[in-house]
Enzyme design. Structure first.
Site, PDB file in Angstrom:
ATOM      1  N   GLU A   1     -10.769 -11.204 111.592  1.00 36.71           N
ATOM      2  CA  GLU A   1     -11.103 -12.572 111.961  1.00 36.71           C
ATOM      3  C   GLU A   1     -11.827 -12.622 113.311  1.00 36.71           C
ATOM      4  O   GLU A   1     -12.805 -13.359 113.466  1.00 36.71           O
ATOM      5  CB  GLU A   1      -9.835 -13.428 112.040  1.00 36.71           C
ATOM      6  CG  GLU A   1      -9.047 -13.488 110.737  1.00 36.71           C
ATOM      7  CD  GLU A   1      -7.959 -12.437 110.654  1.00 36.71           C
ATOM      8  OE1 GLU A   1      -6.860 -12.769 110.179  1.00 36.71           O
ATOM      9  OE2 GLU A   1      -8.190 -11.276 111.060  1.00 36.71           O
TER      10      GLU A   1
ATOM     11  N   CYS B   1      -2.595 -12.650 111.452  1.00 36.16           N
ATOM     12  CA  CYS B   1      -1.391 -12.298 112.209  1.00 36.16           C
ATOM     13  C   CYS B   1      -0.977 -13.470 113.093  1.00 36.16           C
ATOM     14  O   CYS B   1      -1.807 -14.226 113.594  1.00 36.16           O
ATOM     15  CB  CYS B   1      -1.622 -11.046 113.045  1.00 36.16           C
ATOM     16  SG  CYS B   1      -2.885 -11.207 114.322  1.00 36.16           S
TER      17      CYS B   1
ATOM     18  N   CYS C   1      -4.237 -13.718 115.671  1.00 34.91           N
ATOM     19  CA  CYS C   1      -5.486 -14.285 115.153  1.00 34.91           C
ATOM     20  C   CYS C   1      -5.340 -15.769 114.834  1.00 34.91           C
ATOM     21  O   CYS C   1      -6.316 -16.522 114.896  1.00 34.91           O
ATOM     22  CB  CYS C   1      -5.919 -13.530 113.903  1.00 34.91           C
ATOM     23  SG  CYS C   1      -6.442 -11.828 114.224  1.00 34.91           S
TER      24      CYS C   1
ATOM     25  N   ARG D   1      -9.858  11.162  99.867  1.00 37.09           N
ATOM     26  CA  ARG D   1      -9.417  11.837 101.094  1.00 37.09           C
ATOM     27  C   ARG D   1      -9.696  10.973 102.324  1.00 37.09           C
ATOM     28  O   ARG D   1      -8.907  10.922 103.253  1.00 37.09           O
ATOM     29  CB  ARG D   1     -10.125  13.183 101.245  1.00 37.09           C
ATOM     30  CG  ARG D   1      -9.609  14.286 100.350  1.00 37.09           C
ATOM     31  CD  ARG D   1     -10.331  15.586 100.681  1.00 37.09           C
ATOM     32  NE  ARG D   1      -9.818  16.718  99.918  1.00 37.09           N
ATOM     33  CZ  ARG D   1     -10.220  17.989 100.087  1.00 37.09           C
ATOM     34  NH1 ARG D   1     -11.149  18.249 101.000  1.00 37.09           N
ATOM     35  NH2 ARG D   1      -9.697  18.949  99.359  1.00 37.09           N
TER      36      ARG D   1
ATOM     37  N   ASP E   1      -6.869  30.006  98.139  1.00 40.05           N
ATOM     38  CA  ASP E   1      -8.198  29.386  98.207  1.00 40.05           C
ATOM     39  C   ASP E   1      -8.807  29.335  99.602  1.00 40.05           C
ATOM     40  O   ASP E   1     -10.003  29.097  99.739  1.00 40.05           O
ATOM     41  CB  ASP E   1      -8.138  27.966  97.647  1.00 40.05           C
ATOM     42  CG  ASP E   1      -7.690  27.924  96.199  1.00 40.05           C
ATOM     43  OD1 ASP E   1      -7.827  28.952  95.505  1.00 40.05           O
ATOM     44  OD2 ASP E   1      -7.194  26.874  95.758  1.00 40.05           O
TER      45      ASP E   1
ATOM     46  N   LEU F   1      -9.727  21.575 103.602  1.00 43.06           N
ATOM     47  CA  LEU F   1      -9.088  20.281 103.366  1.00 43.06           C
ATOM     48  C   LEU F   1      -9.676  19.181 104.246  1.00 43.06           C
ATOM     49  O   LEU F   1      -8.954  18.331 104.768  1.00 43.06           O
ATOM     50  CB  LEU F   1      -7.564  20.371 103.564  1.00 43.06           C
ATOM     51  CG  LEU F   1      -6.808  21.347 102.653  1.00 43.06           C
ATOM     52  CD1 LEU F   1      -5.322  21.307 102.956  1.00 43.06           C
ATOM     53  CD2 LEU F   1      -7.070  21.047 101.183  1.00 43.06           C
TER      54      LEU F   1
ATOM     55  N   ARG G   1     -15.805  15.497 103.101  1.00 42.61           N
ATOM     56  CA  ARG G   1     -17.241  15.769 103.162  1.00 42.61           C
ATOM     57  C   ARG G   1     -17.986  14.698 102.354  1.00 42.61           C
ATOM     58  O   ARG G   1     -17.997  14.721 101.135  1.00 42.61           O
ATOM     59  CB  ARG G   1     -17.546  17.179 102.632  1.00 42.61           C
ATOM     60  CG  ARG G   1     -16.893  18.272 103.458  1.00 42.61           C
ATOM     61  CD  ARG G   1     -17.239  19.670 102.963  1.00 42.61           C
ATOM     62  NE  ARG G   1     -16.686  19.958 101.651  1.00 42.61           N
ATOM     63  CZ  ARG G   1     -15.416  20.347 101.445  1.00 42.61           C
ATOM     64  NH1 ARG G   1     -14.576  20.453 102.466  1.00 42.61           N
ATOM     65  NH2 ARG G   1     -14.983  20.594 100.240  1.00 42.61           N
TER      66      ARG G   1
ATOM     67  N   GLU H   1      -2.443  17.568  96.795  1.00 41.96           N
ATOM     68  CA  GLU H   1      -3.584  18.188  96.121  1.00 41.96           C
ATOM     69  C   GLU H   1      -3.296  19.552  95.502  1.00 41.96           C
ATOM     70  O   GLU H   1      -3.904  19.905  94.509  1.00 41.96           O
ATOM     71  CB  GLU H   1      -4.750  18.332  97.108  1.00 41.96           C
ATOM     72  CG  GLU H   1      -5.516  17.059  97.335  1.00 41.96           C
ATOM     73  CD  GLU H   1      -6.979  17.316  97.670  1.00 41.96           C
ATOM     74  OE1 GLU H   1      -7.452  18.445  97.481  1.00 41.96           O
ATOM     75  OE2 GLU H   1      -7.650  16.386  98.118  1.00 41.96           O
TER      76      GLU H   1
ATOM     77  N   LEU I   1       4.826  22.874  93.760  1.00 40.16           N
ATOM     78  CA  LEU I   1       5.025  21.818  94.752  1.00 40.16           C
ATOM     79  C   LEU I   1       4.898  20.443  94.101  1.00 40.16           C
ATOM     80  O   LEU I   1       5.717  19.542  94.345  1.00 40.16           O
ATOM     81  CB  LEU I   1       4.003  21.961  95.879  1.00 40.16           C
ATOM     82  CG  LEU I   1       4.043  20.899  96.984  1.00 40.16           C
ATOM     83  CD1 LEU I   1       5.333  21.004  97.771  1.00 40.16           C
ATOM     84  CD2 LEU I   1       2.845  21.044  97.912  1.00 40.16           C
TER      85      LEU I   1
END
Length: 365
Positions: free
Chosen positions: A51, A74, A83, A183, A199, A203, A206, A294, A299
């Site tokens: 705002e 707010c 605001c 991401r 790998d 992380l 891009r 990811e 996991l």
């Protein structure tokens, strides 16, 4: 017309993705005589709200105007003044709100103040769209726990890699770009140490032609096995990185990692591994409002077992590779009875340049 201007406010709000966490995405549009005279969005955490930015960008006096804002303004002092006070002072005659603030401590207070000051208030315009845009904020502000997304890319027959371990690339370039957009939106990206060893990823986010905000990298590593020469360790002074580990990690290795810039988060053991529920709650208390899980089939299975996943994103490529030893998205023991399967609701299906993206939300038992 209310929907038209609110759609534009939602579009503006999206520009704050990745920069305002753990605050919500908010956009605002000021309209006078059916013309937009001001627009703004919440650009960065701790900075002016949408705002205020809209008022600062106004091309003429805002007295008698209507302001469209995606989230209830707010009404309390935080990092910035309320605001709602500015809206009153600027002579706004009508406020159109997409979604009332989900924070139970302030919900509806601004609406009440505005009405008491003779300002017309309309709520609930494109509310479902805004709820989806701010699903992370809604979960975090009401529970203080991160919104957890599980992402995987697999072939049509459910494989994430060939039996040799080759996984570059399962899906196409456009799908991978889409992942980087995700991401950009989340506060943290989480993988297991096995993914780091196999790998050696960075992380990072891009994306071309846009400002980038790299998420916190979170590595689950029970015994402190992460290689000191890995890309993640050697870039941790530039990109915030947290290693969640236990007392099974040697103090010497932990010291070396800290010297490299890694933040160490010690957790108790559960089933001889890092207690992931403890870590997720701890990250929430640290201000991490969202986590993208990811890497690591075992996991991932643990996150589902602990009922920590809020949303799933399955990228499916029109490929078949077969193989009993080819890896699948979820490892672990699995669920023994079909009646206990994890169900997904509110599913969406979209095509991304030949690949299929299926997303949806887990149903809590």
């Amino acid at each position: 017309m209310d929907k038209k201007y609110m759609e534009y406010a939602i579009e503006l709000a999206e520009k704050g993705g990745g920069f305002v966490n753990p605050n919500p995405l908010v956009g605002a549009v000021i309209v006078k005589n059916n013309q937009i005279i001001g627009r703004g969005y919440h650009k960065v955490y701790g900075g002016p709200h949408a705002e205020i930015n809209a008022f600062e960008n106004a091309t003429e006096d805002t007295k008698g105007s209507t302001i469209y804002v995606t989230l209830e303004p707010c009404s309390h002092y935080g990092k910035t003044p309320p605001c709602v006070e500015t809206i009153i002072r600027k002579g706004i005659k009508k406020v159109v709100i997409g979604m009332v603030d989900p924070n139970p401590l302030v919900s509806g207070k601004a609406v009440k103040i505005l009405k008491e000051n003779g300002i017309e208030v309309v709520t609930g315009v494109l509310e479902e769209n805004i709820k989806e845009q701010n699903e992370v904020f809604i979960k975090y502000i009401t529970t203080k726990k991160p919104f957890c997304l599980f992402k995987t890319a697999m072939t049509l027959d459910g494989k994430i890699a060939t039996y040799t371990g080759d996984s570059k690339w399962v899906t196409g370039e456009e799908s991978r770009k889409h992942v980087h957009k995700i991401r950009q939106r989340v506060a943290g990206i989480l993988v297991g140490v096995g993914t780091v060893i196999a790998d050696n990823p960075m992380l990072t986010t891009r994306l071309e032609g846009v400002d980038i905000s790299n998420s916190i990298r979170i590595i689950m590593d029970t015994k402190g096995r992460i290689p000191l020469e890995s890309n993640i360790v050697n870039s941790s002074k530039d990109i915030r990185t947290i290693l969640a580990t236990t007392n099974l990690a040697s103090s010497e290795k932990v010291e070396k990692l800290e010297e490299k810039g890694i933040e160490i988060l010690k957790a108790p053991l559960k089933d001889e591994k890092v207690d992931i529920s403890y870590i997720v709650s701890k990250l929430g208390r640290m201000g991490v409002d969202s986590i993208l899980i990811e890497g690591g089939a075992t996991l991932a299975a643990s996150f589902f077992k602990e009922e920590l996943i809020d949303k799933v994103l399955f990228f499916i490529a029109p490929k078949i590779i077969g193989g009993e030893k080819s890896k699948t998205p979820l490892g672990g023991e699995g669920i023994p009875q079909m009646k206990d399967a994890i169900n997904i609701e509110d599913m969406k299906v979209e095509m991304i340049d030949g690949d299929i993206l299926i997303s949806g939300y887990t149903i809590r038992r």
